[in-house]
Design an enzyme around this catalytic site. Structure first.
Site, mmCIF file in Angstrom:
data_model
loop_
_atom_site.group_PDB
_atom_site.id
_atom_site.type_symbol
_atom_site.label_atom_id
_atom_site.label_comp_id
_atom_site.label_asym_id
_atom_site.label_seq_id
_atom_site.Cartn_x
_atom_site.Cartn_y
_atom_site.Cartn_z
ATOM 1 C CG ASP A 155 -2.323 0.502 0.903
ATOM 2 O OD1 ASP A 155 -2.442 1.320 -0.020
ATOM 3 O OD2 ASP A 155 -3.286 0.140 1.616
ATOM 4 C CG ASP A 210 -9.366 1.609 -0.963
ATOM 5 O OD1 ASP A 210 -8.339 1.496 -1.666
ATOM 6 O OD2 ASP A 210 -9.376 1.454 0.265
#
Ligand code: NAG
Length: 388
Positions: A155, A210
């Site tokens: 990430d 996301d």
């Protein structure tokens, strides 16, 4: 209502995307087709523990999903302890994963599955509950290899504004030097156009923010990922994020569409629901072998949006054996007729094909010139066209 559809992208674009641009950097040989598996985030968020993950792994095998190709069981954020140990090593959270990661990897491998973990190319992960790997790339890659980890989702939080190329390349090289084949799933959210540089480092790269569990978010992600199609191919895939199928925010038809379009655009098929308690409708969607076969086709060509008339869209992509995968997509509020023209989907106007509906199994024989079908609101029809 039938509408004349204008071609959205020239035909040569389809041809262009049939050859994958070779990644020049040093990289593993994984991901020759898009990865398939499961990830904890969309359903469980930070609430993960050993028993839950083992239950998911059991379900993956017992439901038959593993046999269909879903192989990775991936932990997302919150699996590690807040601090590194005295030697600077990442360690599993001892209260939620008391047996540790080596034991969890063994559990997966005994079942024929693979274990993935999550890390971050910054000082701390997005939850801030785990250390990031910035500055610890080699040490963490060695730790993952020693545990028998097979996959890293990496990430982008708390990244100190250091260039993503620098940060992600360091981990790519660290994984290459770790002595173990570890699938590298880069999660940079598409901020710095990773499609243009990540092919030499990673097996997939996120192209969007996301996903949320809504039709709007799902379609938005797929639209944003579309322009990067020419950069996808065996070994490296655009990633519009993990699947929400089965999480309850969309209708069954919307989830069927979500799964269909992810398959067509060669997105990773990473499940995000609780597969240990899924409904028969969810299981039917996730288990459609013909749709999965489109995703896993060895040619590895990402399907594209090739026609758009307001909410009515045609998406198509080449498959091996001169076949074409086709999705008729209705994002509008009412049922509508959608016509896919051969000239827009890479077929010669004289081509005669059989159109196999991958959800009903009906075959429309000897179709020429175009395929016209009625599609319900927020639904799609998906075909494989096979030339006669
Ligand atoms: C382990 O996880 C629990 C539950 O999320 C959390 O309360 C605890 O602080 C974590 N322990 C460490 C050492 O990070």
């Amino acid at each position: 209502m039938a509408r004349a559809a204008a071609p959205l992208l020239p035909f040569f674009f389809l041809l262009l995307s049939s050859t994958s641009p070779a990644a020049n950097g040093q990289k593993n040989r994984l991901g020759l087709t898009p990865q398939m598996g499961w990830n904890s985030w969309n359903h469980f968020g930070c609430k993960i523990d050993e028993a839950t993950i083992q239950k998911i792994a059991d379900a993956m095998v017992d439901t038959g999903l593993a046999k269909l190709g879903y192989e990775y069981i991936n932990l997302d954020d919150c699996w590690a302890a807040y601090n590194r140990d005295s030697q600077g090593n990442l360690v599993a959270n001892a209260s939620t994963f008391p047996s540790g990661m080596r034991a969890l990897a063994d559990y997966m491998h005994k079942k024929g599955l693979k274990l993935g973990v999550y890390g971050d190319a910054g000082l701390r992960t997005c939850s801030k509950l785990m250390p990031g790997s910035l500055g610890y790339e080699d040490q963490d890659a060695r730790t993952f290899a020693a545990w028998g980890i097979d996959y890293l989702k990496y990430d982008n939080c708390n990244n100190q504004n250091i260039s993503p190329l620098t940060r992600y390349n360091r981990m790519s090289e660290a994984l290459m030097n770790s002595g173990r084949d570890i699938f590298f799933s880069l999660c940079e959210w598409g901020v710095d156009e990773p499609a243009t540089w990540a092919g030499s480092m990673a097996n997939s790269w996120r192209t969007t923010e996301d996903i949320k569990n809504t039709w709007e978010s799902m379609t938005d992600n797929i639209d944003k990922s579309n322009k990067w199609a020419p950069y996808a191919g065996p070994g490296g895939w655009n990633d519009p994020d993990m699947l929400e199928v089965g999480n309850g925010g969309m209708t069954t038809e919307e989830y069927r569409s979500h799964f269909s379009i992810w398959a067509l655009v060669k997105a990773p098929l990473v499940l995000g629901c609780d597969i240990s308690s899924m409904t028969p409708e969810t299981k039917e969607i996730l288990s459609n072998q013909k749709v999965i076969a489109v995703n896993q086709d060895k040619l590895g060509v990402q399907g594209l949006k090739v026609q758009q008339d307001e909410d009515l869209e045609v998406w198509a992509g080449r498959l091996s054996g001169d076949r074409v995968a086709l999705v008729l997509w209705n994002s509008g509020p009412t049922e509508a007729s959608i016509t896919a023209s051969w000239s827009n989907i890479g077929l010669s106007p004289s081509a005669v094909v059989d159109a196999h509906d991958l959800w009903t199994d009906e075959v429309t024989s000897s179709v020429q010139g175009n395929l016209k079908k009625t599609v319900a609101s927020h639904a799609c029809k998906m075909y494989v066209l096979t030339p006669k």
